[in-house]
Motif scaffolding. Structure first.
Motif, PDB file in Angstrom:
ATOM      1  N   PHE A 178     -34.197  -8.405  23.239  1.00 21.88           N
ATOM      2  CA  PHE A 178     -33.151  -9.344  23.647  1.00 21.88           C
ATOM      3  C   PHE A 178     -32.837 -10.319  22.517  1.00 21.88           C
ATOM      4  CE2 PHE A 178     -31.981 -13.524  25.281  1.00 21.88           C
ATOM      5  CZ  PHE A 178     -30.831 -13.208  25.984  1.00 21.88           C
ATOM      6  N   LEU A 179     -33.880 -10.816  21.865  1.00 24.52           N
ATOM      7  CA  LEU A 179     -33.683 -11.793  20.793  1.00 24.52           C
ATOM      8  C   LEU A 179     -32.916 -11.190  19.622  1.00 24.52           C
ATOM      9  CD1 LEU A 179     -34.410 -14.684  19.863  1.00 24.52           C
ATOM     10  CD2 LEU A 179     -36.454 -13.718  18.804  1.00 24.52           C
ATOM     11  N   GLN A 180     -33.163  -9.920  19.335  1.00 19.42           N
ATOM     12  CA  GLN A 180     -32.478  -9.263  18.227  1.00 19.42           C
ATOM     13  C   GLN A 180     -30.990  -9.088  18.488  1.00 19.42           C
ATOM     14  OE1 GLN A 180     -34.356  -9.712  15.637  1.00 19.42           O
ATOM     15  NE2 GLN A 180     -34.182  -7.629  14.889  1.00 19.42           N
ATOM     16  N   GLY A 181     -30.626  -8.895  19.755  1.00 18.57           N
ATOM     17  CA  GLY A 181     -29.214  -8.698  20.082  1.00 18.57           C
ATOM     18  C   GLY A 181     -28.694  -7.381  19.529  1.00 18.57           C
ATOM     19  N   GLY A 182     -27.375  -7.309  19.398  1.00 19.12           N
ATOM     20  CA  GLY A 182     -26.763  -6.115  18.832  1.00 19.12           C
ATOM     21  C   GLY A 182     -26.541  -4.991  19.815  1.00 19.12           C
ATOM     22  N   GLY A 196     -24.466 -20.041  26.850  1.00 21.82           N
ATOM     23  CA  GLY A 196     -24.375 -21.039  25.793  1.00 21.82           C
ATOM     24  C   GLY A 196     -25.626 -21.859  25.581  1.00 21.82           C
ATOM     25  N   ARG A 197     -26.605 -21.753  26.484  1.00 18.68           N
ATOM     26  CA  ARG A 197     -27.847 -22.508  26.314  1.00 18.68           C
ATOM     27  C   ARG A 197     -28.737 -21.839  25.271  1.00 18.68           C
ATOM     28  NH1 ARG A 197     -29.427 -22.861  32.615  1.00 18.68           N
ATOM     29  NH2 ARG A 197     -28.539 -20.756  32.477  1.00 18.68           N
ATOM     30  N   ASN A 198     -29.604 -22.632  24.657  1.00 16.91           N
ATOM     31  CA  ASN A 198     -30.508 -22.092  23.647  1.00 16.91           C
ATOM     32  C   ASN A 198     -31.615 -21.279  24.311  1.00 16.91           C
ATOM     33  OD1 ASN A 198     -33.112 -22.385  21.816  1.00 16.91           O
ATOM     34  ND2 ASN A 198     -31.336 -22.675  20.484  1.00 16.91           N
ATOM     35  N   PHE A 199     -31.864 -20.110  23.777  1.00 17.81           N
ATOM     36  CA  PHE A 199     -32.857 -19.201  24.359  1.00 17.81           C
ATOM     37  C   PHE A 199     -34.239 -19.838  24.436  1.00 17.81           C
ATOM     38  CE2 PHE A 199     -36.205 -16.050  23.257  1.00 17.81           C
ATOM     39  CZ  PHE A 199     -36.206 -15.323  24.432  1.00 17.81           C
ATOM     40  N   TRP A 200     -34.609 -20.622  23.427  1.00 19.96           N
ATOM     41  CA  TRP A 200     -35.982 -21.113  23.332  1.00 19.96           C
ATOM     42  C   TRP A 200     -36.279 -22.262  24.284  1.00 19.96           C
ATOM     43  CZ3 TRP A 200     -39.043 -17.873  21.071  1.00 19.96           C
ATOM     44  CH2 TRP A 200     -38.531 -17.027  20.086  1.00 19.96           C
ATOM     45  N   VAL A 201     -35.267 -22.940  24.776  1.00 23.97           N
ATOM     46  CA  VAL A 201     -35.509 -24.086  25.662  1.00 23.97           C
ATOM     47  C   VAL A 201     -34.901 -23.891  27.044  1.00 23.97           C
ATOM     48  CG1 VAL A 201     -35.715 -25.716  23.756  1.00 23.97           C
ATOM     49  CG2 VAL A 201     -33.467 -25.293  24.767  1.00 23.97           C
ATOM     50  N   CYS A 202     -34.296 -22.737  27.277  1.00 20.87           N
ATOM     51  CA  CYS A 202     -33.689 -22.470  28.585  1.00 20.87           C
ATOM     52  C   CYS A 202     -34.777 -22.405  29.654  1.00 20.87           C
ATOM     53  CB  CYS A 202     -32.913 -21.154  28.537  1.00 20.87           C
ATOM     54  SG  CYS A 202     -32.182 -20.683  30.118  1.00 20.87           S
ATOM     55  N   GLU A 232     -27.333 -18.242   5.236  1.00 18.86           N
ATOM     56  CA  GLU A 232     -26.595 -19.496   5.052  1.00 18.86           C
ATOM     57  C   GLU A 232     -27.000 -20.555   6.073  1.00 18.86           C
ATOM     58  OE1 GLU A 232     -22.544 -18.348   5.272  1.00 18.86           O
ATOM     59  OE2 GLU A 232     -22.485 -17.493   3.248  1.00 18.86           O
ATOM     60  N   GLY A 233     -27.781 -20.146   7.095  1.00 23.58           N
ATOM     61  CA  GLY A 233     -28.255 -21.104   8.088  1.00 23.58           C
ATOM     62  C   GLY A 233     -27.291 -21.377   9.213  1.00 23.58           C
ATOM     63  N   GLY A 234     -26.130 -20.742   9.198  1.00 29.96           N
ATOM     64  CA  GLY A 234     -25.122 -21.042  10.207  1.00 29.96           C
ATOM     65  C   GLY A 234     -25.444 -20.505  11.585  1.00 29.96           C
ATOM     66  N   GLU A 235     -26.391 -19.560  11.680  1.00 26.91           N
ATOM     67  CA  GLU A 235     -26.741 -18.970  12.973  1.00 26.91           C
ATOM     68  C   GLU A 235     -28.036 -19.539  13.534  1.00 26.91           C
ATOM     69  OE1 GLU A 235     -24.763 -16.772  14.486  1.00 26.91           O
ATOM     70  OE2 GLU A 235     -23.345 -16.915  12.820  1.00 26.91           O
ATOM     71  N   THR A 236     -28.573 -20.564  12.898  1.00 29.59           N
ATOM     72  CA  THR A 236     -29.864 -21.119  13.308  1.00 29.59           C
ATOM     73  C   THR A 236     -29.709 -22.570  13.729  1.00 29.59           C
ATOM     74  OG1 THR A 236     -30.969 -19.665  11.712  1.00 29.59           O
ATOM     75  CG2 THR A 236     -32.249 -21.508  12.596  1.00 29.59           C
ATOM     76  N   ASP A 237     -30.102 -22.869  14.963  1.00 28.33           N
ATOM     77  CA  ASP A 237     -30.024 -24.232  15.475  1.00 28.33           C
ATOM     78  C   ASP A 237     -31.068 -25.099  14.780  1.00 28.33           C
ATOM     79  OD1 ASP A 237     -30.624 -26.560  17.288  1.00 28.33           O
ATOM     80  OD2 ASP A 237     -29.028 -25.629  18.467  1.00 28.33           O
ATOM     81  N   LEU A 238     -30.624 -26.141  14.119  1.00 27.45           N
ATOM     82  CA  LEU A 238     -31.515 -26.992  13.336  1.00 27.45           C
ATOM     83  C   LEU A 238     -32.579 -27.659  14.200  1.00 27.45           C
ATOM     84  CD1 LEU A 238     -32.076 -28.369  10.550  1.00 27.45           C
ATOM     85  CD2 LEU A 238     -30.528 -30.194  11.279  1.00 27.45           C
ATOM     86  N   TRP A 239     -32.240 -28.027  15.423  1.00 22.33           N
ATOM     87  CA  TRP A 239     -33.113 -28.839  16.269  1.00 22.33           C
ATOM     88  C   TRP A 239     -33.970 -28.014  17.227  1.00 22.33           C
ATOM     89  CZ3 TRP A 239     -35.300 -33.317  16.384  1.00 22.33           C
ATOM     90  CH2 TRP A 239     -35.705 -33.920  17.581  1.00 22.33           C
ATOM     91  N   LEU A 240     -33.428 -26.902  17.749  1.00 24.63           N
ATOM     92  CA  LEU A 240     -34.090 -26.201  18.847  1.00 24.63           C
ATOM     93  C   LEU A 240     -34.753 -24.884  18.456  1.00 24.63           C
ATOM     94  CD1 LEU A 240     -31.441 -26.772  21.672  1.00 24.63           C
ATOM     95  CD2 LEU A 240     -33.550 -28.050  21.263  1.00 24.63           C
ATOM     96  N   ASP A 241     -34.232 -24.174  17.468  1.00 21.99           N
ATOM     97  CA  ASP A 241     -34.818 -22.879  17.101  1.00 21.99           C
ATOM     98  C   ASP A 241     -36.147 -23.069  16.362  1.00 21.99           C
ATOM     99  OD1 ASP A 241     -32.855 -21.396  18.250  1.00 21.99           O
ATOM    100  OD2 ASP A 241     -31.754 -20.991  16.399  1.00 21.99           O
ATOM    101  N   PRO A 242     -37.156 -22.229  16.660  1.00 21.38           N
ATOM    102  CA  PRO A 242     -38.459 -22.340  15.969  1.00 21.38           C
ATOM    103  C   PRO A 242     -38.432 -21.660  14.602  1.00 21.38           C
ATOM    104  CG  PRO A 242     -38.558 -20.613  17.615  1.00 21.38           C
ATOM    105  CD  PRO A 242     -37.190 -21.220  17.739  1.00 21.38           C
ATOM    106  N   TRP A 243     -37.748 -22.261  13.656  1.00 19.91           N
ATOM    107  CA  TRP A 243     -37.541 -21.625  12.352  1.00 19.91           C
ATOM    108  C   TRP A 243     -38.498 -22.127  11.276  1.00 19.91           C
ATOM    109  CZ3 TRP A 243     -35.747 -24.869   8.343  1.00 19.91           C
ATOM    110  CH2 TRP A 243     -35.296 -26.129   8.745  1.00 19.91           C
ATOM    111  N   ILE A 244     -39.301 -23.150  11.580  1.00 24.15           N
ATOM    112  CA  ILE A 244     -40.251 -23.695  10.600  1.00 24.15           C
ATOM    113  C   ILE A 244     -41.659 -23.276  11.009  1.00 24.15           C
ATOM    114  CG2 ILE A 244     -41.074 -25.759   9.414  1.00 24.15           C
ATOM    115  CD1 ILE A 244     -38.533 -27.173  10.398  1.00 24.15           C
TER     116      ILE A 244
END
Length: 485
Positions: A178-182, A196-202, A232-244
């Protein structure tokens, strides 16, 4: 789709148009339509479509499909399959190793297909594991628990997979897909439930489907196995996605932090010219250092999640079910005797006798007495002086010791003082001056001695046959010649 009269007419129109374009017509005599429990007037809806109404659950590729959780009774056919297979194998006179392989290659394989298709109830899984365990031990004493057998070989098992852990891994795989999409499925699920809600905090809602609830419940484990690759970072939510390093800014800074300045932003806002610029948002030096460790690459078209479970190097970011299973299964310390049990060239029958010996699970007479089995005479049948136990048989018994000592004297250049098999293994390992091939030959001869001593003990008990030590040595030598390179 919604099961309204209008929806049925639209579906009928789509099927008609599809038939006109492709030449493939809907056969109403072979087709059925299925409705969820909330639908009323099901017969009328089916009549509008022109096909018969079906009842759930329905089997597809042998697996029951339903809008609800599968119940134990829905999966009875899987239990029946395992039982039929086992009953057919019972009369084959299979060895312990053969039974292990059949469980691994047949029953576990079919169960894996089911577990990756639907959420099989734990009650069903326990029944199947019980059938497998009973088959492995011929319905007798379970000398080694099922949980122990399901460990990797290096951790003291035989490499079977726990179906409970496979069930968990299948849930992680579904969440990953599901996370991969496509796919049409993931796009529909996202538009239907996330909206439209963020997957990680829904938060989980009672109106969500069984599958989507299952996906959301697997998020904590999933995030341990993935990392974010940036373009480019445009698909990653700065505040909610666990990217760090698997964490989001919300988690790192804490909910008490005023995140208004970051909400609604993407990581593109702190990337300039393909380089991280965290100082523009006044992040601390430590946090800025962690951000700079996130890879920015132009080798991908857009930001992407990659599969990277802890300690795994396989697949270069591609999902592997084996690493997913390893992520969720229980972990144990590695055993020191791994090379002795599973050493190269060792016959399968000797591997399994060595395995039981290392775990202390050989059914010697003292253990049979503890299990409540009637034993006419607890004494060792080889020396007839001491009570039989694992420690005595390997190698306090003077008959068994003479067999090992003679081999050690002939082929290994000497005999140590140790008369316990673990101490003998330690003695072999401590002979650092010897070549590696010498240690392998020594372990091979020790394992062969264990098997033949155990076999001789059982032959004397159950067959009334006796082979003198010279004959046992000859049999060991014959086996060693076959196994040696």
């Amino acid at each position: 789709m919604r099961p309204s009269m209008r929806g049925m007419r639209e579906l009928a129109g789509v099927m008609e148009e599809f038939g006109q374009l492709s030449g493939l017509r809907l056969n109403s005599n072979k087709s059925k339509v299925y409705f969820n429990n909330s639908c009323t007037l099901k017969e009328e809806r089916a009549l509008e479509l022109g096909v018969e109404k079906g009842d759930l659950p329905v089997k597809y590729l042998g697996v029951p499909l339903s809008v609800n959780y599968a119940k134990d009774r829905d999966c009875q056919s899987l239990v029946d399959f395992a039982q039929r297979r086992v009953e057919g194998w019972q009369a084959a006179g299979l060895s312990f190793g053969g039974r292990i392989e059949l469980v691994r290659s047949v029953i576990s394989a079919i169960a894996l297909f089911w577990l990756q298709s639907i959420m099989v109830p734990l009650a069903t899984i326990r029944k199947i594991e019980g059938i497998c365990a009973k088959f492995i031990w011929h319905g007798g004493i379970h000398a080694i628990s099922w949980e122990q057998l399901c460990r990797p070989r290096k951790e003291g098992g035989v490499g079977l997979r726990s179906l409970v852990s496979v069930r968990e891994a299948a849930g992680i795989k579904l969440a990953w897909r599901f996370l991969q999409g496509g796919s049409l499925w993931s796009a529909w699920m996202s538009s239907r439930y996330l909206r439209g809600r963020n997957f990680w905090v829904c938060e989980i809602d009672n109106n969500f489907s069984v599958a989507f609830k299952h996906i959301l419940r697997n998020r904590p484990v999933l995030r341990k196995a993935i990392r974010r690759k940036m373009r480019e970072g445009g698909e990653t939510d700065l505040w909610l996605d666990p990217w760090i390093a698997g964490q989001s800014l919300l988690e790192i800074l804490g909910p008490q932090t005023d995140g208004v300045a970051y909400r609604g932003l993407t990581c593109r806002h702190i990337i300039r010219g393909g380089v991280w610029r965290p100082e523009e948002y006044r992040f601390t030096a430590q946090l800025g250092g962690e951000i700079r460790q996130v890879q920015i690459t132009h080798a991908i078209l857009t930001d992407a999640w990659v599969w990277a479970p802890p300690g795994s190097t396989e697949g270069a970011g591609e999902f592997r079910f084996s690493s997913c299973y390893d992520l969720v299964r229980p972990h144990f310390d590695e055993i020191e005797e791994y090379d002795f049990i599973w050493g190269k060239g060792l016959a399968r029958k000797m591997q399994l006798s060595a395995y039981k010996l290392v775990l202390g699970r050989m059914l010697t007479r003292d253990r049979l007495l503890r299990f409540g089995v009637h034993v006419p005479d607890p004494k060792c049948v080889l020396c007839e002086t001491e009570n039989e136990s694992i420690g005595h048989l390997f190698f306090q018994c003077h008959v068994a010791w003479s067999i090992w000592a003679e081999q050690s004297r002939r082929y290994l250049g000497g005999v140590g003082r140790e008369r316990d098999f673990r101490e003998i293994l330690k003695w072999i390992g401590d002979c650092r001056g010897q070549e590696q091939s010498w240690a392998r030959r020594a372990r091979l001869r020790l394992a062969a001695s264990v098997w033949h001593v155990w076999r001789e003990s059982n032959r004397r008990i159950y067959e009334g046959l006796t082979t003198p030590p010279v004959g046992i040595l000859h049999n060991i030598e014959s086996d060693v010649l076959v196994m040696s390179p």
